[in-house]
Design a protein around this motif. Structure first.
Motif, PDB file in Angstrom:
ATOM      1  N   GLY A   5      -2.042  10.495  -1.400  1.00  0.00           N
ATOM      2  CA  GLY A   5      -2.042  10.066   0.391  1.00  0.00           C
ATOM      3  C   GLY A   5      -0.757  10.885   0.663  1.00  0.00           C
ATOM      4  O   GLY A   5      -0.279  10.328   0.596  1.00  0.00           O
TER       5      GLY A   5
ATOM      6  N   GLN B 174       8.370   4.076   2.392  1.00  0.00           N
ATOM      7  CA  GLN B 174       8.866   5.086   2.873  1.00  0.00           C
ATOM      8  C   GLN B 174       9.261   6.662   2.820  1.00  0.00           C
ATOM      9  O   GLN B 174       9.413   7.908   2.741  1.00  0.00           O
ATOM     10  CB  GLN B 174      10.071   3.871   3.543  1.00  0.00           C
ATOM     11  CG  GLN B 174       9.748   3.538   4.525  1.00  0.00           C
ATOM     12  CD  GLN B 174      11.202   2.517   4.860  1.00  0.00           C
ATOM     13  OE1 GLN B 174      11.841   2.616   4.518  1.00  0.00           O
ATOM     14  NE2 GLN B 174      10.503   1.946   5.946  1.00  0.00           N
TER      15      GLN B 174
ATOM     16  N   ILE C 250       6.029  11.861   3.721  1.00  0.00           N
ATOM     17  CA  ILE C 250       6.719  10.998   3.027  1.00  0.00           C
ATOM     18  C   ILE C 250       7.859  11.925   2.410  1.00  0.00           C
ATOM     19  O   ILE C 250       7.799  13.415   1.990  1.00  0.00           O
ATOM     20  CB  ILE C 250       7.210   9.884   2.378  1.00  0.00           C
ATOM     21  CG1 ILE C 250       6.762  10.349   1.185  1.00  0.00           C
ATOM     22  CG2 ILE C 250       6.242   8.736   3.230  1.00  0.00           C
ATOM     23  CD1 ILE C 250       6.634   8.810  -0.287  1.00  0.00           C
TER      24      ILE C 250
ATOM     25  N   ASP D 159       1.146  -1.092   0.391  1.00  0.00           N
ATOM     26  CA  ASP D 159       0.490   0.103  -0.337  1.00  0.00           C
ATOM     27  C   ASP D 159       0.788   1.001   0.449  1.00  0.00           C
ATOM     28  O   ASP D 159       1.744   1.143   0.428  1.00  0.00           O
ATOM     29  CB  ASP D 159      -0.855  -0.055   1.389  1.00  0.00           C
ATOM     30  CG  ASP D 159      -1.850  -1.452   1.352  1.00  0.00           C
ATOM     31  OD1 ASP D 159      -2.239  -1.770   0.411  1.00  0.00           O
ATOM     32  OD2 ASP D 159      -2.242  -1.814   1.891  1.00  0.00           O
ATOM     33  N   TRP D 160       0.513   2.526  -0.708  1.00  0.00           N
ATOM     34  CA  TRP D 160       0.856   3.554  -0.463  1.00  0.00           C
ATOM     35  C   TRP D 160       1.744   3.648   0.920  1.00  0.00           C
ATOM     36  O   TRP D 160       2.903   4.369   1.105  1.00  0.00           O
ATOM     37  CB  TRP D 160       0.037   4.543  -0.551  1.00  0.00           C
ATOM     38  CG  TRP D 160       0.869   6.380  -0.868  1.00  0.00           C
ATOM     39  CD1 TRP D 160       0.450   6.502  -0.181  1.00  0.00           C
ATOM     40  CD2 TRP D 160       1.732   7.093  -1.429  1.00  0.00           C
ATOM     41  NE1 TRP D 160       1.169   8.208  -0.107  1.00  0.00           N
ATOM     42  CE2 TRP D 160       2.012   7.703  -1.516  1.00  0.00           C
ATOM     43  CE3 TRP D 160       3.079   6.242  -2.432  1.00  0.00           C
ATOM     44  CZ2 TRP D 160       2.745   8.592  -1.678  1.00  0.00           C
ATOM     45  CZ3 TRP D 160       3.220   7.027  -3.112  1.00  0.00           C
ATOM     46  CH2 TRP D 160       4.081   8.095  -2.792  1.00  0.00           C
ATOM     47  N   ARG D 161       0.884   3.645   2.078  1.00  0.00           N
ATOM     48  CA  ARG D 161       1.204   3.738   3.576  1.00  0.00           C
ATOM     49  C   ARG D 161       2.494   3.093   3.760  1.00  0.00           C
ATOM     50  O   ARG D 161       3.296   3.743   4.653  1.00  0.00           O
ATOM     51  CB  ARG D 161       0.157   3.952   4.209  1.00  0.00           C
ATOM     52  CG  ARG D 161      -0.212   2.033   4.969  1.00  0.00           C
ATOM     53  CD  ARG D 161      -0.966   1.707   5.900  1.00  0.00           C
ATOM     54  NE  ARG D 161      -1.833   0.172   6.094  1.00  0.00           N
ATOM     55  CZ  ARG D 161      -2.918   0.348   4.874  1.00  0.00           C
ATOM     56  NH1 ARG D 161      -3.199   0.782   4.737  1.00  0.00           N
ATOM     57  NH2 ARG D 161      -3.141  -1.172   5.004  1.00  0.00           N
ATOM     58  N   ASP D 162       2.780   1.765   2.701  1.00  0.00           N
ATOM     59  CA  ASP D 162       3.658   1.364   3.100  1.00  0.00           C
ATOM     60  C   ASP D 162       5.199   1.673   2.722  1.00  0.00           C
ATOM     61  O   ASP D 162       6.694   1.621   3.023  1.00  0.00           O
ATOM     62  CB  ASP D 162       4.260   0.064   2.022  1.00  0.00           C
ATOM     63  CG  ASP D 162       2.716  -0.864   3.566  1.00  0.00           C
ATOM     64  OD1 ASP D 162       2.867  -0.808   4.727  1.00  0.00           O
ATOM     65  OD2 ASP D 162       2.261  -1.711   2.518  1.00  0.00           O
TER      66      ASP D 162
ATOM     67  N   THR E 146       1.119  11.336   3.621  1.00  0.00           N
ATOM     68  CA  THR E 146       1.771  10.453   4.332  1.00  0.00           C
ATOM     69  C   THR E 146       3.280  11.638   5.084  1.00  0.00           C
ATOM     70  O   THR E 146       3.595  10.680   5.721  1.00  0.00           O
ATOM     71  CB  THR E 146       2.063   9.014   4.025  1.00  0.00           C
ATOM     72  OG1 THR E 146       3.297   9.249   2.759  1.00  0.00           O
ATOM     73  CG2 THR E 146       0.855   8.154   3.891  1.00  0.00           C
TER      74      THR E 146
END
Length: 381
Positions: free
Chosen positions: A65, A45, A69, A40-43, A67
């Motif tokens: 998204g 970094q 990063i 997922d995009w949240r993975d 997040t």
């Protein structure tokens, strides 16, 4: 130092897409790469990305998204995507991050490199009175090379015809209609010896690649592809390119030579070990020249190799199996990541009708960008 693996690749088709922005294409490529990697995009970094026409590719995080990063923008003309891939890989090699993504996108108007010099900071009159030298430069370069090494114009037509055939097997390509050598030779002469159908076209598209530490790759995929080297080099003497020509330059100092040698040395792999090849074919002459500059043959050997079918999908040196730039066109920021996308598909055995036989194990990609920056990438299973 960590080894680096590619665990996901994504591609937005190349072509022309009315009403769709480069950033929207980039979003599609990112989500395709994430899905391919099973993450997922949240993975993710961190990210790197580049474009000619998008001033701030980092803004794409707001579309996929937010997040927080880090995102590093890069630009290196036609070598932009390889530079993004290198920045991504190096951050993982150095241990700063475990997993990241490189993305490239562009949306060029028709004739962007001949009719819109403002894209490279030049006044409009430069093109209006015929002085913008993109096609002229490539024509002069090809003409000199063919003269010096005894290569015929027919060989250029064979290169272009091969790439159109390969493009017809690629559902993501811009030009998907095979053209005969006679049709290519009979198309309008732009800059001798290069006819219209020997050139690529500026167009639209996006590509993305997910990378991670090699020791983590099997968490995500049973078919990791390892990024052995990405090397970027410039000239050592003067400049020899479209709009920055000054100082005498010898032919043997092409930056492609330096980039390829450095990549092979870093990877511990030689040209003889490569099973599938992607070369920058802005025009058919460029593919011929880069075959020798990258070490796959001696200067002047190309005509026989091409005539004998060595560069075909089933040949000993399969080059531009997806149609290269001639069939795909060149959205500059995405072009090099398209090359990586194709090599990963080939090394995984997922290239369908254009699959190189014999389970290829090593892939090589080369880019050349104005004003004299080259990149070489080596992948392996």
């Amino acid at each position: 130092m960590n080894d680096v693996a590619i665990i996901g690749v994504g591609l937005h088709p190349f072509g022309r897409f009315e009403g769709k922005t480069a950033m929207q294409m980039g979003v599609d490529a990112i989500f395709a790469a994430l899905a391919d990697a099973g993450v997922d995009w949240r993975d993710i970094q961190f990210a790197t990305g580049g474009s000619w026409t998008v001033a701030n590719p980092d803004a794409i995080v707001g579309m996929v998204g937010l997040t927080g990063i880090p995102f590093t923008n890069v630009f290196n003309a036609c070598a932009t995507a390889a530079s993004a891939a290198k920045a991504c890989a190096d951050a993982i090699r150095l241990g700063d991050y475990d997993i990241g993504i490189a993305v490239g996108m562009d949306k060029h108007p028709r004739g962007a490199f001949t009719e819109d010099p403002a894209l490279v900071g030049m006044p409009s009159w430069y093109a209006e009175n015929g002085q913008y030298l993109t096609t002229k430069f490539f024509g002069m370069k090809a003409n000199k090379y063919l003269h010096d090494h005894g290569i015929s114009q027919q060989t250029l037509a064979k290169v272009a015809a091969k790439n159109y055939r390969n493009g017809s097997l690629n559902p993501n390509a811009f030009r998907r209609k095979p053209l005969s050598e006679d049709e290519i030779l009979g198309s309008p002469m732009l800059n001798y010896p290069l006819t219209q159908y020997m050139f690529c076209a500026p167009d639209e598209g996006a590509a993305a690649v997910v990378m991670c530490r090699a020791d983590l790759a099997e968490r995500y995929t049973s078919k990791p592809v390892y990024l052995r080297a990405v090397e970027v080099r410039t000239r050592r003497y003067g400049a020899y390119e479209v709009n920055t020509t000054f100082a005498p330059v010898e032919e043997d100092v092409a930056p492609t030579v330096y980039a390829a040698r450095a990549a092979f040395e870093k990877a511990g792999i030689g040209p003889e070990d490569v099973d599938v090849i992607q070369l920058q074919d802005t025009d058919a002459g460029a593919e011929v020249i880069h075959m020798a500059e990258c070490g796959f043959c001696a200067h002047g050997e190309q005509e026989k190799l091409i005539a004998d079918g060595a560069t075909e999908i089933g040949g000993a040196l399969p080059i531009n199996t997806d149609g290269g730039l001639i069939a795909n066109g060149e959205p500059i920021g995405a072009s090099g990541l398209r090359q990586i996308h194709e090599l990963v598909r080939q090394l995984r055995g997922e290239a369908g009708d254009r699959q190189v036989p014999g389970e290829p194990k090593v892939g090589f990609a080369q880019l050349y960008g104005a004003p004299g920056t080259a990149a070489a990438t080596i992948l392996s299973r």
